[in-house]
Design a protein around this motif. Structure first.
Motif, PDB file in Angstrom:
ATOM      1  N   LEU A   1       0.751  -1.070   0.101  1.00 37.01           N
ATOM      2  CA  LEU A   1      -0.046   0.034   0.001  1.00 37.01           C
ATOM      3  C   LEU A   1       0.938   1.157  -0.129  1.00 37.01           C
ATOM      4  O   LEU A   1       0.573   2.381  -0.884  1.00 37.01           O
ATOM      5  N   GLN A   2       1.766   1.149   0.842  1.00 34.56           N
ATOM      6  CA  GLN A   2       3.007   2.471   0.689  1.00 34.56           C
ATOM      7  C   GLN A   2       3.667   2.672  -0.502  1.00 34.56           C
ATOM      8  O   GLN A   2       3.743   3.724  -0.946  1.00 34.56           O
ATOM      9  N   GLN A   3       3.835   1.600  -1.211  1.00 30.72           N
ATOM     10  CA  GLN A   3       4.586   1.493  -2.472  1.00 30.72           C
ATOM     11  C   GLN A   3       3.619   2.176  -3.428  1.00 30.72           C
ATOM     12  O   GLN A   3       3.914   2.918  -4.602  1.00 30.72           O
ATOM     13  N   ALA A   4       2.235   1.664  -3.372  1.00 33.77           N
ATOM     14  CA  ALA A   4       1.195   2.126  -4.306  1.00 33.77           C
ATOM     15  C   ALA A   4       1.214   3.582  -4.354  1.00 33.77           C
ATOM     16  O   ALA A   4       1.140   4.304  -5.449  1.00 33.77           O
ATOM     17  N   ILE A   5       1.485   4.245  -3.172  1.00 33.38           N
ATOM     18  CA  ILE A   5       1.219   5.558  -3.055  1.00 33.38           C
ATOM     19  C   ILE A   5       2.591   6.378  -3.677  1.00 33.38           C
ATOM     20  O   ILE A   5       2.618   7.186  -4.295  1.00 33.38           O
ATOM     21  N   VAL A   6       3.770   5.976  -3.036  1.00 35.76           N
ATOM     22  CA  VAL A   6       4.938   6.413  -3.501  1.00 35.76           C
ATOM     23  C   VAL A   6       5.232   6.400  -4.927  1.00 35.76           C
ATOM     24  O   VAL A   6       5.823   7.251  -5.525  1.00 35.76           O
ATOM     25  N   GLU A   7       4.713   5.130  -5.552  1.00 34.27           N
ATOM     26  CA  GLU A   7       5.270   4.906  -6.781  1.00 34.27           C
ATOM     27  C   GLU A   7       4.215   5.032  -7.999  1.00 34.27           C
ATOM     28  O   GLU A   7       4.332   4.732  -9.244  1.00 34.27           O
ATOM     29  N   ASN A   8       3.130   6.106  -7.662  1.00 31.74           N
ATOM     30  CA  ASN A   8       2.245   6.509  -8.432  1.00 31.74           C
ATOM     31  C   ASN A   8       1.416   5.323  -9.052  1.00 31.74           C
ATOM     32  O   ASN A   8       1.147   5.515 -10.368  1.00 31.74           O
ATOM     33  N   GLN A   9       1.113   4.271  -8.298  1.00 33.09           N
ATOM     34  CA  GLN A   9       0.361   3.099  -8.916  1.00 33.09           C
ATOM     35  C   GLN A   9      -1.246   3.410  -8.727  1.00 33.09           C
ATOM     36  O   GLN A   9      -1.923   2.761  -9.238  1.00 33.09           O
ATOM     37  N   LEU A  10      -1.429   4.520  -8.221  1.00 29.65           N
ATOM     38  CA  LEU A  10      -2.826   4.955  -8.047  1.00 29.65           C
ATOM     39  C   LEU A  10      -3.309   5.839  -9.270  1.00 29.65           C
ATOM     40  O   LEU A  10      -2.418   6.664  -9.784  1.00 29.65           O
ATOM     41  N   VAL A  11      -4.555   6.071  -9.629  1.00 32.59           N
ATOM     42  CA  VAL A  11      -4.739   6.728 -10.711  1.00 32.59           C
ATOM     43  C   VAL A  11      -6.249   7.554 -10.336  1.00 32.59           C
ATOM     44  O   VAL A  11      -7.077   6.596  -9.633  1.00 32.59           O
ATOM     45  N   LEU A  12      -6.534   8.336 -10.786  1.00 38.30           N
ATOM     46  CA  LEU A  12      -7.875   9.062 -10.515  1.00 38.30           C
ATOM     47  C   LEU A  12      -8.606   8.854 -11.928  1.00 38.30           C
ATOM     48  O   LEU A  12      -8.317   9.159 -12.967  1.00 38.30           O
ATOM     49  N   HIS A  13      -9.854   8.567 -11.760  1.00 37.48           N
ATOM     50  CA  HIS A  13     -11.019   8.502 -12.792  1.00 37.48           C
ATOM     51  C   HIS A  13     -11.715   9.613 -12.151  1.00 37.48           C
ATOM     52  O   HIS A  13     -12.238   9.875 -11.139  1.00 37.48           O
ATOM     53  N   TYR A  14     -12.240  10.439 -13.273  1.00 43.15           N
ATOM     54  CA  TYR A  14     -13.126  11.626 -13.010  1.00 43.15           C
ATOM     55  C   TYR A  14     -14.764  10.961 -13.395  1.00 43.15           C
ATOM     56  O   TYR A  14     -15.086  11.003 -14.662  1.00 43.15           O
ATOM     57  N   GLN A  15     -15.553  11.416 -12.343  1.00 42.15           N
ATOM     58  CA  GLN A  15     -16.895  10.985 -12.982  1.00 42.15           C
ATOM     59  C   GLN A  15     -17.511  12.206 -13.061  1.00 42.15           C
ATOM     60  O   GLN A  15     -17.422  13.185 -12.084  1.00 42.15           O
TER      61      GLN A  15
END
Length: 108
Positions: free
Chosen positions: A9-23
């Motif tokens: 989970l920490q890596q997901a945040i630090v390594e930009n594995q997250l993405v935003l979708h805009y509804q």
């Protein structure tokens, strides 16, 4: 929670594995686009795109809700600035954890 899950989970945040979708949020009166809601997804390296229901509860248990919210806010503000620059200003709604609202440091 295992250390491996917390690390992931920490890596997901630090390594930009997250993405935003805009509804889109539209007016019921004239169906005009009035805003968007930023919805986070995790581009997991082996499991693919994960919806928040599959990682946010674990993230909150790991004490990383604040980190996630700050990441989402930074990304949403950055995208909002791009839209504004391109003369397409939109309000952006961001979901927040109740934990964020109770955190006196977060509310500043």
């Amino acid at each position: 929670m295992t250390l491996d899950v917390r690390f992931e989970l920490q890596q997901a945040i630090v390594e930009n594995q997250l993405v935003l979708h805009y509804q889109p949020i539209v007016s019921t009166r004239d169906r005009a686009l009035v805003a968007v809601e930023a919805l986070v997804r995790w581009r997991h390296p082996t499991r693919g795109i994960l919806p928040p229901s599959q990682f946010v509860p674990a993230l909150e248990r790991a004490g990383l809700a604040r980190d996630l919210t700050l990441w989402v806010l930074r990304e949403a503000i950055s995208q909002s600035a791009v839209w504004k620059r391109d003369r397409q200003p939109l309000a952006v709604a961001v979901n927040m954890s109740p934990e964020n609202l109770r955190d006196p440091h977060f509310r500043r």
